[in-house]
Enzyme design. Structure first.
Site, mmCIF file in Angstrom:
data_model
loop_
_atom_site.group_PDB
_atom_site.id
_atom_site.type_symbol
_atom_site.label_atom_id
_atom_site.label_comp_id
_atom_site.label_asym_id
_atom_site.label_seq_id
_atom_site.Cartn_x
_atom_site.Cartn_y
_atom_site.Cartn_z
ATOM 1 N N HIS A 110 -3.325 -24.565 -18.274
ATOM 2 C CA HIS A 110 -2.890 -25.493 -17.220
ATOM 3 C C HIS A 110 -1.814 -24.842 -16.349
ATOM 4 O O HIS A 110 -1.883 -24.919 -15.112
ATOM 5 C CB HIS A 110 -2.351 -26.770 -17.847
ATOM 6 C CG HIS A 110 -1.715 -27.705 -16.852
ATOM 7 N ND1 HIS A 110 -2.431 -28.653 -16.160
ATOM 8 C CD2 HIS A 110 -0.428 -27.829 -16.432
ATOM 9 C CE1 HIS A 110 -1.624 -29.321 -15.356
ATOM 10 N NE2 HIS A 110 -0.397 -28.833 -15.503
ATOM 11 N N GLU A 111 -0.843 -24.185 -16.971
ATOM 12 C CA GLU A 111 0.196 -23.509 -16.198
ATOM 13 C C GLU A 111 -0.385 -22.347 -15.398
ATOM 14 O O GLU A 111 0.058 -22.076 -14.281
ATOM 15 C CB GLU A 111 1.321 -23.042 -17.112
ATOM 16 C CG GLU A 111 2.062 -24.159 -17.828
ATOM 17 C CD GLU A 111 2.588 -25.227 -16.885
ATOM 18 O OE1 GLU A 111 2.937 -24.890 -15.722
ATOM 19 O OE2 GLU A 111 2.650 -26.410 -17.298
ATOM 20 N N HIS A 114 -1.537 -23.543 -12.135
ATOM 21 C CA HIS A 114 -0.512 -23.614 -11.092
ATOM 22 C C HIS A 114 -0.291 -22.249 -10.446
ATOM 23 O O HIS A 114 -0.088 -22.156 -9.223
ATOM 24 C CB HIS A 114 0.804 -24.118 -11.685
ATOM 25 C CG HIS A 114 0.797 -25.582 -11.997
ATOM 26 N ND1 HIS A 114 0.457 -26.532 -11.058
ATOM 27 C CD2 HIS A 114 1.106 -26.261 -13.135
ATOM 28 C CE1 HIS A 114 0.550 -27.742 -11.609
ATOM 29 N NE2 HIS A 114 0.939 -27.591 -12.863
#
Length: 241
Positions: A110-111, A114
């Site tokens: 998920h990071e 980003h």
């Protein structure tokens, strides 16, 4: 005047709270429930083994996306994972960095989502980044201005505080597509890349769905607080007429 919704009823009913304050309490309860859900889900899938650690998954995904320049570091805390677009550093919490679990892989990816957004100039992400300094200033000044306006009966100050507080809601709304898109990118990688297993995908999906509830709860909290402040300001104006 009872600026935070408390008053005294009539006809023997005594102490009461208005509907606006009740909605704020509901929003707080939902926020706490969402936080508890994401923590419980992360703990559950932290027990589901993965072939990669959080760090290894993040490094693989970043390299595969051509982001070898993004550095990964370990930071203290639990679920304090984040990506800093200014320094190009992806920080993984102690519960993620060295953990060989589906939960850790999901959070790490998920990071990475980003970081990929940043590299691909994803528009909502750029808008959110531009809002950060404005929202930081506004959130610090909003409540003092609002309360000062009430105390001095200066509606201009009161509404200035409300307008500044509304930036929190705007920021939350812009954050939703950023976070959902990062999770979507992560899950697509986990589902289609042969280096990850179906177990990785299933566990990560559960963790990221739970995490999504915290973003929604935060927006709902900001909305109920904003409506509450607007109601207080309107009632204060009515009393002065």
């Amino acid at each position: 005047m009872y600026p935070f919704g408390y008053g005294y009823g009539y006809g023997g009913y005594g102490f009461r709270m208005d509907a606006g304050y009740i909605w704020v309490l509901i929003a707080m309860a939902l926020s706490l429930a969402a936080s508890a859900w994401v923590n419980a889900t992360f703990r559950k899938y932290s027990q589901v083994p993965s072939t990669m650690s959080g760090y290894e998954a993040a490094r693989y995904v970043l390299n595969h996306a051509g982001l070898q320049n993004v550095r990964i570091q370990e930071i203290r805390g639990n679920l304090t994972d984040n990506y800093n677009p200014t320094t190009k550093v992806l920080s993984l919490s102690q519960s993620t960095y060295n953990s060989y679990s589906a939960a850790a892989v999901g959070v790490a990816c998920h990071e990475c989502g980003h970081a990929i957004q940043d590299a691909r100039h994803y528009l909502p992400n750029r808008i959110r980044a531009a809002l950060v300094p404005v929202v930081n200033i506004g959130s610090n000044a909003a409540i003092p201005l609002f309360l000062l306006g009430l105390l001095l009966n200066l509606s201009g100050l009161t509404w200035a505080g409300i307008i500044l507080f509304s930036l929190t809601l705007v920021f939350g709304l812009v954050t939703l597509p950023v976070e959902f898109n990062a999770s979507s990118r992560a899950l697509k990688i986990l589902k289609t890349d042969p280096h990850f297993t179906q177990t990785d995908y299933n566990g990560a999906r559960k963790v990221l769905i739970a995490a999504a509830s915290t973003y929604l709860a935060s927006v709902f909290m900001s909305l109920t607080q904003l409506l509450r402040y607007i109601g207080i300001a309107n009632r204060n104006n009515d009393r002065r007429r």
